[in-house]
Enzyme design. Structure first.
Site, PDB file in Angstrom:
ATOM      1  N   ASP A 146      -4.499   3.963  -2.194  1.00  0.00           N
ATOM      2  CA  ASP A 146      -5.630   4.351  -1.341  1.00  0.00           C
ATOM      3  C   ASP A 146      -6.029   5.798  -1.586  1.00  0.00           C
ATOM      4  O   ASP A 146      -5.291   6.720  -1.222  1.00  0.00           O
ATOM      5  CB  ASP A 146      -5.234   4.180   0.129  1.00  0.00           C
ATOM      6  CG  ASP A 146      -5.101   2.721   0.512  1.00  0.00           C
ATOM      7  OD1 ASP A 146      -6.056   1.967   0.285  1.00  0.00           O
ATOM      8  OD2 ASP A 146      -4.035   2.340   1.038  1.00  0.00           O
TER       9      ASP A 146
ATOM     10  N   MET B   9      -8.556   8.686  -0.589  1.00  0.00           N
ATOM     11  CA  MET B   9      -9.484   9.051   0.506  1.00  0.00           C
ATOM     12  C   MET B   9      -9.927  10.497   0.347  1.00  0.00           C
ATOM     13  O   MET B   9      -9.100  11.365   0.048  1.00  0.00           O
ATOM     14  CB  MET B   9      -8.767   8.914   1.847  1.00  0.00           C
ATOM     15  CG  MET B   9      -8.156   7.557   2.097  1.00  0.00           C
ATOM     16  SD  MET B   9      -7.305   7.548   3.680  1.00  0.00           S
ATOM     17  CE  MET B   9      -6.641   5.887   3.677  1.00  0.00           C
TER      18      MET B   9
ATOM     19  N   HIS C  31      -0.974  -1.127  -4.444  1.00  0.00           N
ATOM     20  CA  HIS C  31      -2.277  -0.802  -3.839  1.00  0.00           C
ATOM     21  C   HIS C  31      -2.297   0.702  -3.566  1.00  0.00           C
ATOM     22  O   HIS C  31      -1.391   1.247  -2.919  1.00  0.00           O
ATOM     23  CB  HIS C  31      -2.486  -1.593  -2.549  1.00  0.00           C
ATOM     24  CG  HIS C  31      -3.828  -1.378  -1.927  1.00  0.00           C
ATOM     25  ND1 HIS C  31      -4.963  -2.046  -2.347  1.00  0.00           N
ATOM     26  CD2 HIS C  31      -4.235  -0.547  -0.923  1.00  0.00           C
ATOM     27  CE1 HIS C  31      -6.002  -1.647  -1.627  1.00  0.00           C
ATOM     28  NE2 HIS C  31      -5.588  -0.732  -0.762  1.00  0.00           N
TER      29      HIS C  31
ATOM     30  N   MET D 203     -11.873   5.229  -1.357  1.00  0.00           N
ATOM     31  CA  MET D 203     -12.604   5.446  -0.091  1.00  0.00           C
ATOM     32  C   MET D 203     -13.219   6.835  -0.189  1.00  0.00           C
ATOM     33  O   MET D 203     -12.793   7.780   0.476  1.00  0.00           O
ATOM     34  CB  MET D 203     -11.639   5.324   1.093  1.00  0.00           C
ATOM     35  CG  MET D 203     -11.282   3.877   1.414  1.00  0.00           C
ATOM     36  SD  MET D 203      -9.772   3.727   2.375  1.00  0.00           S
ATOM     37  CE  MET D 203      -8.576   3.736   1.045  1.00  0.00           C
TER      38      MET D 203
ATOM     39  N   HIS E  41      -8.056   1.674  -4.612  1.00  0.00           N
ATOM     40  CA  HIS E  41      -9.083   1.500  -3.572  1.00  0.00           C
ATOM     41  C   HIS E  41      -9.692   2.870  -3.285  1.00  0.00           C
ATOM     42  O   HIS E  41      -9.057   3.718  -2.654  1.00  0.00           O
ATOM     43  CB  HIS E  41      -8.383   0.907  -2.336  1.00  0.00           C
ATOM     44  CG  HIS E  41      -9.259   0.717  -1.145  1.00  0.00           C
ATOM     45  ND1 HIS E  41      -8.751   0.441   0.107  1.00  0.00           N
ATOM     46  CD2 HIS E  41     -10.607   0.760  -1.002  1.00  0.00           C
ATOM     47  CE1 HIS E  41      -9.745   0.319   0.971  1.00  0.00           C
ATOM     48  NE2 HIS E  41     -10.884   0.523   0.328  1.00  0.00           N
TER      49      HIS E  41
ATOM     50  N   ASP F 152      -7.191  -6.066   3.547  1.00  0.00           N
ATOM     51  CA  ASP F 152      -6.582  -4.738   3.603  1.00  0.00           C
ATOM     52  C   ASP F 152      -6.636  -4.155   5.013  1.00  0.00           C
ATOM     53  O   ASP F 152      -7.713  -3.821   5.507  1.00  0.00           O
ATOM     54  CB  ASP F 152      -7.331  -3.823   2.612  1.00  0.00           C
ATOM     55  CG  ASP F 152      -6.654  -2.475   2.462  1.00  0.00           C
ATOM     56  OD1 ASP F 152      -5.541  -2.295   2.996  1.00  0.00           O
ATOM     57  OD2 ASP F 152      -7.246  -1.606   1.786  1.00  0.00           O
TER      58      ASP F 152
ATOM     59  N   MET G 259     -12.039  -5.204   4.487  1.00  0.00           N
ATOM     60  CA  MET G 259     -11.286  -4.283   5.344  1.00  0.00           C
ATOM     61  C   MET G 259     -11.059  -4.953   6.700  1.00  0.00           C
ATOM     62  O   MET G 259     -12.006  -5.332   7.379  1.00  0.00           O
ATOM     63  CB  MET G 259     -12.045  -2.972   5.544  1.00  0.00           C
ATOM     64  CG  MET G 259     -12.171  -2.117   4.299  1.00  0.00           C
ATOM     65  SD  MET G 259     -10.621  -1.799   3.418  1.00  0.00           S
ATOM     66  CE  MET G 259      -9.612  -1.048   4.697  1.00  0.00           C
TER      67      MET G 259
ATOM     68  N   SER H  29       0.845  -1.192   0.000  1.00  0.00           N
ATOM     69  CA  SER H  29       0.000   0.000   0.000  1.00  0.00           C
ATOM     70  C   SER H  29       0.880   1.242   0.000  1.00  0.00           C
ATOM     71  O   SER H  29       1.599   1.521   0.969  1.00  0.00           O
ATOM     72  CB  SER H  29      -0.900   0.008   1.239  1.00  0.00           C
ATOM     73  OG  SER H  29      -1.497   1.277   1.336  1.00  0.00           O
TER      74      SER H  29
END
Ligand code: DX5
Ligand code: ZN
Length: 217
Positions: A34, A36, A32, A67, A65, A174, A136, A7
């Protein structure tokens, strides 16, 4: 073959290009990433500018991913930014089936992430449509949190749903993944392990990735 996806949230952003090159040369399988928005989760990470750097230098699939609320507004954007797997949160999608179809029509693999409190049964009617389920194992929003033990039970339940449905979905875990929980997660049916702090805060991230990959394969 079980996959390791470092990540990038935990990497050194002041040294981003070298961090990407390290992952390229390592035994990692995917990046990966993330994203957000400070609304769906209580933290803001990064968006388009960082994605552009990842797209430019990475030589491995980008596992993105999201979010964020209203992910539908950004599916095309992330397709153009080079996402290979695009994961949305079930909790953020009112019309999850439509969102999943749109991701696939844009040429990406469709992932659905579940927060720790969201039951596996919520995927019963869509498991055959999706390429990956991201379970998650922490509450999303931050790297470096402790693994939630109830995840093991969710992996078993999800694996059984996948089997009885004849689905090809991969199970991704994750949050809080490390060498202590990796093997058990794989034994219970996980296919992809995301690891942020465990990799990037270690003394030698390249070796940590190799060791994790060897442990699960
Ligand atoms: C959490 C993110 C994770 C996180 C994992 O909201 O989705 O991908 O970066 O980091 P670690 O491995 O440090 O828990
Ligand atoms: Zn993530």
């Amino acid at each position: 073959m079980k996959l390791v996806a470092p990540s990038m949230l935990a990497c050194d952003f002041g040294n981003l290009e070298n961090e990407i090159l390290m992952v390229n040369k390592s035994k990692a399988d995917w990046f990966h990433i993330d994203v957000m928005d400070g609304v769906f989760v209580p933290n803001i990470s990064f968006g388009t500018p960082i994605m552009n750097v990842l797209k430019k230098h990475s030589k491995k699939p980008l596992d993105v991913h999201l979010m964020i609320v209203n992910p539908d507004n950004y599916l095309e954007n992330f397709s153009k930014l080079g996402a290979n797997v695009l994961t949305v949160h079930a909790e953020a999608c009112t019309h999850l089936h439509r969102t999943v179809q749109r991701i696939k029509n844009l040429g990406m693999k469709a992932g659905v992430a579940l927060n720790p409190h969201t039951p596996i049964s919520s995927l019963e009617s869509i498991i055959n449509e999706i390429d990956l389920v991201c379970l998650m194992s922490v509450n999303p929003g931050f790297g470096g949190q402790s693994f939630i033990e109830n995840t093991y039970k969710k992996v078993v339940d999800l694996k059984s749903l996948i089997n009885i449905s004849n689905s090809n979905a991969l199970i991704e875990i994750d949050g809080g993944v490390n060498s202590k929980n990796a093997k058990k997660l794989i034994e219970q049916g996980a296919d992809v392990l995301v690891a942020g702090s465990f990799v990037f805060k270690s003394e030698n991230p390249t070796n940590t990735i190799s060791d994790l990959s060897a442990l699960i394969n």
